[in-house]
Design a protein around this motif. Structure first.
Motif, PDB file in Angstrom:
ATOM      1  N   MET A   1      23.470 130.008 106.271  1.00  0.00           N
ATOM      2  CA  MET A   1      23.331 128.598 106.594  1.00  0.00           C
ATOM      3  C   MET A   1      21.875 128.180 106.476  1.00  0.00           C
ATOM      4  N   ALA A   2      21.630 126.899 106.307  1.00  0.00           N
ATOM      5  CA  ALA A   2      20.273 126.383 106.181  1.00  0.00           C
ATOM      6  C   ALA A   2      19.552 126.469 107.516  1.00  0.00           C
ATOM      7  N   THR A   3      18.320 126.944 107.496  1.00  0.00           N
ATOM      8  CA  THR A   3      17.531 127.074 108.709  1.00  0.00           C
ATOM      9  C   THR A   3      16.129 126.550 108.466  1.00  0.00           C
ATOM     10  N   LEU A   4      15.369 126.425 109.531  1.00  0.00           N
ATOM     11  CA  LEU A   4      13.969 126.092 109.414  1.00  0.00           C
ATOM     12  C   LEU A   4      13.216 127.237 108.751  1.00  0.00           C
ATOM     13  N   PRO A   5      12.041 126.958 108.151  1.00  0.00           N
ATOM     14  CA  PRO A   5      11.182 128.067 107.739  1.00  0.00           C
ATOM     15  C   PRO A   5      10.941 128.971 108.939  1.00  0.00           C
ATOM     16  N   ASN A   6      11.112 130.254 108.754  1.00  0.00           N
ATOM     17  CA  ASN A   6      11.117 131.200 109.858  1.00  0.00           C
ATOM     18  C   ASN A   6       9.693 131.676 110.167  1.00  0.00           C
ATOM     19  N   SER A   7       9.194 131.327 111.348  1.00  0.00           N
ATOM     20  CA  SER A   7       7.856 131.756 111.747  1.00  0.00           C
ATOM     21  C   SER A   7       7.857 133.100 112.456  1.00  0.00           C
ATOM     22  N   PRO A  41      13.517 138.465 110.279  1.00  0.00           N
ATOM     23  CA  PRO A  41      13.943 138.581 111.683  1.00  0.00           C
ATOM     24  C   PRO A  41      14.893 137.445 112.075  1.00  0.00           C
ATOM     25  N   LEU A  42      15.923 137.799 112.825  1.00  0.00           N
ATOM     26  CA  LEU A  42      16.871 136.807 113.333  1.00  0.00           C
ATOM     27  C   LEU A  42      16.394 136.203 114.649  1.00  0.00           C
ATOM     28  N   ALA A  65       6.629 125.562 116.811  1.00  0.00           N
ATOM     29  CA  ALA A  65       6.602 126.684 115.870  1.00  0.00           C
ATOM     30  C   ALA A  65       7.941 126.853 115.163  1.00  0.00           C
ATOM     31  N   GLY A  66       8.841 125.876 115.330  1.00  0.00           N
ATOM     32  CA  GLY A  66      10.155 125.968 114.695  1.00  0.00           C
ATOM     33  C   GLY A  66      11.087 126.941 115.391  1.00  0.00           C
ATOM     34  N   LEU A  67      10.866 127.174 116.685  1.00  0.00           N
ATOM     35  CA  LEU A  67      11.661 128.142 117.432  1.00  0.00           C
ATOM     36  C   LEU A  67      12.245 127.481 118.680  1.00  0.00           C
TER      37      LEU A  67
END
Length: 262
Positions: A1-7, A41-42, A65-67
């Protein structure tokens, strides 16, 4: 699925979180899935038991931070590393219509002579801020609440709280629905209508805070139909054996909803 850029990968070189503007307790990154390591990382998972106030602090800072924070109850089945996470099997919640998903579940689980009643009305106007309510609920959970046995603080790269289970590939409802993206579509609808936030996950349990719960029994009964379609075990294996009892005892004015799939 589409997610934010993972920081989250940045935490591999700075586990304190400073590189993304956070202050984190000791923890670790997790990429374990049912099919082996994921390509990134998930989630980040704290090593120790969650402390009151830690969730609220991260709820204020982590979205930058997109989290998003969530509590994970690691008491059963060894924690998320052994939960058979399947992120590759989850669809995007925005691709589904919440009412269509619920109506399909209703048709599968309700008696043949019971028609889908439709979505419940939106919660009360002028309700408290959903994030403030979520912080209050988490505080109660961590200050002696019995709903969580061994809660750990986690961070997930999600756009909205409702998406957290789908982003990590959570399979808690697998005996009811394999694609958490469909159930997250319902959670999105509850975010919009009732101000819910996903605050805790266990191996097969989900707990959400509620800023705008139903205030009349009629409203609660209408919502109970949605809960039954979303998680039939709330009725089939709960202490309330019908929708009216469930509405009165579990939904009316309640600031938290708890779901468990057998």
């Amino acid at each position: 699925m589409a997610t934010l850029p993972n920081s989250l990968p940045k935490l591999a070189t700075d586990p304190t979180g400073g590189v993304v503007g956070l202050r984190l307790p000791p923890g670790r990154l997790l990429d374990t899935t049912d099919d082996g390591p994921w390509h990134e990382p998930l989630l980040w998972l704290a090593d120790g038991r969650a402390a009151s106030g830690g969730w609220a602090a991260l709820r204020r800072t982590a979205p930058g931070a997109g989290l998003l924070p969530v509590l994970l109850d690691v008491a059963r089945h060894g924690g998320p590393g052994l939960w058979e996470l399947m992120p590759g099997e989850m669809s995007y919640p925005g691709d589904h219509d919440a009412e269509e998903v619920l109506a399909e579940f209703w048709d599968e689980c309700a008696h043949e002579d019971e028609d889908w009643p439709g979505l419940a009305d939106t919660g009360a106007v002028g309700s408290p801020d959903p994030d403030s309510v979520a912080s209050d609920v988490v505080g109660l959970l961590l200050d002696g609440g019995e709903a969580l046995e061994e809660p750990r603080l986690a961070l997930v790269p999600a756009r909205r709280s409702a998406d957290i289970p789908a982003v990590i590939g959570w399979t808690g409802p697998a005996n009811h629905e394999n694609d958490m993206g469909r159930l997250s579509a319902v959670l999105r609808s509850w975010e919009d209508r009732f101000g819910i936030r996903v605050v805790a996950l266990g191996f097969d349990t989900l707990l959400v805070s509620v800023a705008a719960p139903p205030t009349t029994l009629a409203e609660a009964e209408a919502l109970a139909a949605e809960h039954f379609a979303f998680c039939p075990d709330t009725i089939w294996q709960g202490s309330d054996t019908d929708l009216r009892g469930y509405a009165e005892n579990r939904l009316l004015g309640r600031s938290a909803w708890h779901f468990w799939w057998d």
